[in-house]
Write an enzyme that holds these catalytic residues in place. Structure first.
Site, short mmCIF file in Angstrom:
data_model
loop_
_atom_site.label_atom_id
_atom_site.label_comp_id
_atom_site.label_asym_id
_atom_site.label_seq_id
_atom_site.Cartn_x
_atom_site.Cartn_y
_atom_site.Cartn_z
CE LYS A 13 -47.16 6.53 -69.86
NZ LYS A 13 -46.48 7.05 -68.39
NE ARG A 88 -51.49 4.46 -65.58
CZ ARG A 88 -51.61 5.38 -66.24
NH1 ARG A 88 -51.40 5.30 -67.56
NH2 ARG A 88 -51.99 6.62 -65.91
NE ARG A 127 -47.24 16.05 -67.76
CZ ARG A 127 -47.33 14.93 -67.94
NH1 ARG A 127 -46.62 14.38 -68.69
NH2 ARG A 127 -48.24 14.03 -67.02
NE ARG A 160 -52.96 15.32 -66.42
CZ ARG A 160 -52.15 14.32 -66.80
NH1 ARG A 160 -51.59 14.21 -68.00
NH2 ARG A 160 -52.22 13.34 -66.03
NE ARG A 171 -50.63 11.01 -62.56
CZ ARG A 171 -49.94 12.26 -63.27
NH1 ARG A 171 -50.22 13.70 -62.58
NH2 ARG A 171 -49.50 12.16 -64.16
#
Ligand code: ADP
Ligand code: ZN
Length: 213
Positions: A13, A88, A127, A160, A171
């Site tokens: 996204k 969300r 990532r 992160r 998540r």
């Protein structure tokens, strides 16, 4: 253009949003970035949001709606915006609909970026993110030129807090339970575009095609 970008964490996204801003001057509005900024700055909002985020849980709807009510009325939204990570939950989507009616604004459509789960998992664990400017890297396919240092701003490129294996699997579970139902919501509203693609370029083309039709 005024779009909602839907998709699991790691669907791309943010990458798609950044590419779209270059096409017509729309701004990317990422609730995740806004929240991470608030946590880093130690604001009231940040203090309230921090523990939810670390665990990979959603921040309560009322906090998010407060942020978005202000954000959508800022001047830079006049040229269009790309909602990245919002709404969300179904309640957020219902409230967004009311909010837009109240401020006299209208969306073009919602894009569901549909990426296979194995690709998602691989992307999330590899990532890395610049903690200063938010630039996104990947240790395998797109590492920074100097390890741990952002090409764009020189800031620290890190994993992160919510990209540990445990937080990632939470998540994804939260996404399936709370956010995936939005696909049906926007389908019913007659404003859903689903793109099954792992390349951001293909997603951009599908969006441009729909905008032109
Ligand atoms: P992702 O890569 O999972 O899409 P984001 O950067 O969008 O990550 O969001 C990171 C975290 O911020 C989420 O796990 C959640 O705790 C919080 N968050 C972001 N947007 C929202 C939202 N619209 N509603 C509730 N929580 C949110
Ligand atoms: Zn940077």
């Amino acid at each position: 253009m005024k779009l909602i970008l839907l998709g699991a964490p790691g669907a791309g996204k943010g990458t798609v949003a950044k590419m779209l801003t270059k096409i017509d001057g729309s701004v990317q509005i990422s609730t995740g970035d806004i929240l991470r900024g608030a946590v880093a700055a130690g604001t009231e909002l940040g203090k309230k949001a921090e523990c939810f985020m670390k665990a990979g849980d959603l921040v309560p709807d009322d906090l998010i709606m407060g942020i978005m009510e202000e954000r959508l009325q800022e001047d830079d939204c006049k040229n269009g915006y790309l909602l990245d990570g919002f709404p969300r939950t179904i309640p957020q989507a219902e409230e967004l609909k009311l909010l837009l009616a109240r401020i006299g604004d209208e969306l073009d459509f919602a894009v569901n970026i549909d990426v296979p789960r194995d690709v998602i998992l691989d992307r999330l664990t590899t990532r890395r993110t610049c903690s200063d400017c938010g630039a996104i890297y990947n240790v395998k396919s797109n590492p920074p030129k100097v390890e741990g240092k952002c090409d764009k701003c020189g800031g620290p490129v890190v994993q992160r807090d919510d990209e540990t294996e445990e937080a990632i699997s939470n998540r994804l579970a939260v996404y399936n339970e709370k956010t995936a139902p939005l696909i049906g919501f926007y389908e019913k509203e007659g404003m859903l575009l689903t793109v099954t693609a792992t390349s951001s370029d293909a997603v951009i083309s599908a969006i441009q095609e729909r905008l032109a039709s």
